[in-house]
Design a protein around this motif. Structure first.
Motif, mmCIF file in Angstrom:
data_model
loop_
_atom_site.group_PDB
_atom_site.id
_atom_site.type_symbol
_atom_site.label_atom_id
_atom_site.label_comp_id
_atom_site.label_asym_id
_atom_site.label_seq_id
_atom_site.Cartn_x
_atom_site.Cartn_y
_atom_site.Cartn_z
ATOM 1 N N UNK A 206 0.680 -1.893 -0.409
ATOM 2 C CA UNK A 206 -0.261 -0.038 -0.632
ATOM 3 C C UNK A 206 0.824 1.687 -0.396
ATOM 4 N N UNK A 207 0.195 1.943 -0.490
ATOM 5 C CA UNK A 207 1.124 3.179 -1.033
ATOM 6 C C UNK A 207 0.064 4.573 -0.438
ATOM 7 N N UNK A 208 0.871 5.565 0.287
ATOM 8 C CA UNK A 208 -0.458 7.084 0.370
ATOM 9 C C UNK A 208 0.835 8.074 0.576
ATOM 10 N N UNK A 209 0.583 8.981 -0.603
ATOM 11 C CA UNK A 209 0.787 10.650 -0.894
ATOM 12 C C UNK A 209 -0.032 11.649 0.061
ATOM 13 N N UNK A 210 1.047 12.282 1.268
ATOM 14 C CA UNK A 210 0.357 13.367 1.849
ATOM 15 C C UNK A 210 1.198 13.972 1.017
ATOM 16 N N UNK A 211 -0.098 15.629 1.176
ATOM 17 C CA UNK A 211 0.490 16.506 0.674
ATOM 18 C C UNK A 211 1.075 18.121 0.789
ATOM 19 N N UNK A 212 1.467 17.142 2.315
ATOM 20 C CA UNK A 212 2.066 18.481 2.984
ATOM 21 C C UNK A 212 3.541 17.135 4.199
ATOM 22 N N UNK A 213 4.088 17.552 4.970
ATOM 23 C CA UNK A 213 4.751 17.462 6.405
ATOM 24 C C UNK A 213 3.867 16.974 7.449
ATOM 25 N N UNK A 214 3.835 16.127 7.887
ATOM 26 C CA UNK A 214 3.304 15.853 8.832
ATOM 27 C C UNK A 214 4.462 15.412 9.901
ATOM 28 N N UNK A 215 4.122 15.145 11.292
ATOM 29 C CA UNK A 215 4.955 14.284 12.303
ATOM 30 C C UNK A 215 4.937 13.079 12.345
ATOM 31 N N UNK A 216 4.151 11.995 12.069
ATOM 32 C CA UNK A 216 3.547 10.901 11.720
ATOM 33 C C UNK A 216 2.680 10.544 10.768
ATOM 34 N N UNK A 217 3.090 9.535 10.250
ATOM 35 C CA UNK A 217 2.226 8.815 9.450
ATOM 36 C C UNK A 217 1.557 7.083 9.768
ATOM 37 N N UNK A 218 0.267 6.684 9.839
ATOM 38 C CA UNK A 218 -0.052 5.403 9.876
ATOM 39 C C UNK A 218 -0.726 4.993 9.217
ATOM 40 N N UNK A 219 -0.837 3.359 9.186
ATOM 41 C CA UNK A 219 -1.673 2.606 8.934
ATOM 42 C C UNK A 219 -2.783 2.389 9.318
ATOM 43 N N UNK A 220 -4.137 2.236 9.416
ATOM 44 C CA UNK A 220 -5.499 1.810 10.003
ATOM 45 C C UNK A 220 -5.989 0.719 9.683
ATOM 46 N N UNK A 221 -7.149 -0.528 10.515
ATOM 47 C CA UNK A 221 -6.981 -0.948 8.848
ATOM 48 C C UNK A 221 -9.261 -1.536 10.315
ATOM 49 N N UNK A 222 -9.685 -1.836 9.217
ATOM 50 C CA UNK A 222 -11.268 -1.989 10.031
ATOM 51 C C UNK A 222 -11.883 -2.742 9.119
ATOM 52 N N UNK A 223 -12.110 -3.820 10.119
ATOM 53 C CA UNK A 223 -12.657 -5.233 9.145
ATOM 54 C C UNK A 223 -14.117 -5.062 9.866
ATOM 55 N N UNK A 224 -15.176 -5.357 9.278
ATOM 56 C CA UNK A 224 -16.949 -5.878 9.209
ATOM 57 C C UNK A 224 -16.595 -5.951 10.761
ATOM 58 N N UNK A 225 -17.932 -5.918 11.170
ATOM 59 C CA UNK A 225 -18.100 -5.981 12.976
ATOM 60 C C UNK A 225 -16.843 -5.534 13.738
ATOM 61 N N UNK A 226 -16.322 -4.784 12.890
ATOM 62 C CA UNK A 226 -14.876 -4.475 14.848
ATOM 63 C C UNK A 226 -14.458 -3.421 14.281
ATOM 64 N N UNK A 227 -14.109 -3.151 15.690
ATOM 65 C CA UNK A 227 -13.248 -1.467 15.824
ATOM 66 C C UNK A 227 -12.077 -1.034 15.196
ATOM 67 N N UNK A 228 -11.717 0.110 14.596
ATOM 68 C CA UNK A 228 -10.966 0.415 13.840
ATOM 69 C C UNK A 228 -9.218 0.563 14.597
ATOM 70 N N UNK A 229 -8.147 -0.734 14.305
ATOM 71 C CA UNK A 229 -7.086 -0.147 14.920
ATOM 72 C C UNK A 229 -5.957 -0.392 14.467
ATOM 73 N N UNK A 230 -4.307 -0.313 15.073
ATOM 74 C CA UNK A 230 -3.573 0.491 14.638
ATOM 75 C C UNK A 230 -2.599 -0.856 13.358
ATOM 76 N N UNK A 231 -2.142 -1.070 12.283
ATOM 77 C CA UNK A 231 -1.352 -1.427 11.993
ATOM 78 C C UNK A 231 -0.120 -1.374 11.829
#
Length: 120
Positions: A20-45
């Protein structure tokens, strides 16, 4: 305003790989990937701090997923290997200016999400 554009994802068999790739328009402090499966809470990957490359991943993906960044392109990557059916979810890229990296509540900017489906 931070804009995030994700790419990658799709359908893969168990044991396969995706990036997976993610392009940010500006610099930030940190970036993360999260995921959410059906019926579950969003979780940090995985998360990565822009300044020094510090990363964190929970045990559920450690050793299989690798987060990295290209500062010159303002892009973060998530290399996912040895995928399992339980990795099936919508994956979201997120960005934060907060120094608290482990909670989704600290991330104020989100991508549109990309579906990852791992078949048996």
């Amino acid at each position: 305003q931070v804009q995030l554009v994700e790419s990658g994802g799709g359908l893969v068999q168990a044991g396969g790989s995706l990036r997976l790739s993610c392009l940010a328009s500006v610099n930030v402090y940190a970036m993360g990937w999260f995921r959410q499966a059906p019926g579950k809470e969003r979780e940090l990957v995985s998360t990565i701090r822009w300044s020094d490359g510090y990363t964190y991943s929970p045990d559920s993906v450690k050793g299989r997923f690798t987060i990295s960044r290209d500062n010159t392109k303002n892009t973060v990557y998530l290399q996912m290997n040895s995928l399992k059916p339980e990795d099936t979810a919508v994956y979201y890229c997120a960005a934060t200016y907060s120094r608290l990296l482990y909670s989704s509540a600290e991330y104020g900017y989100w991508g549109q999400g990309t579906q990852v489906t791992v078949s048996t």
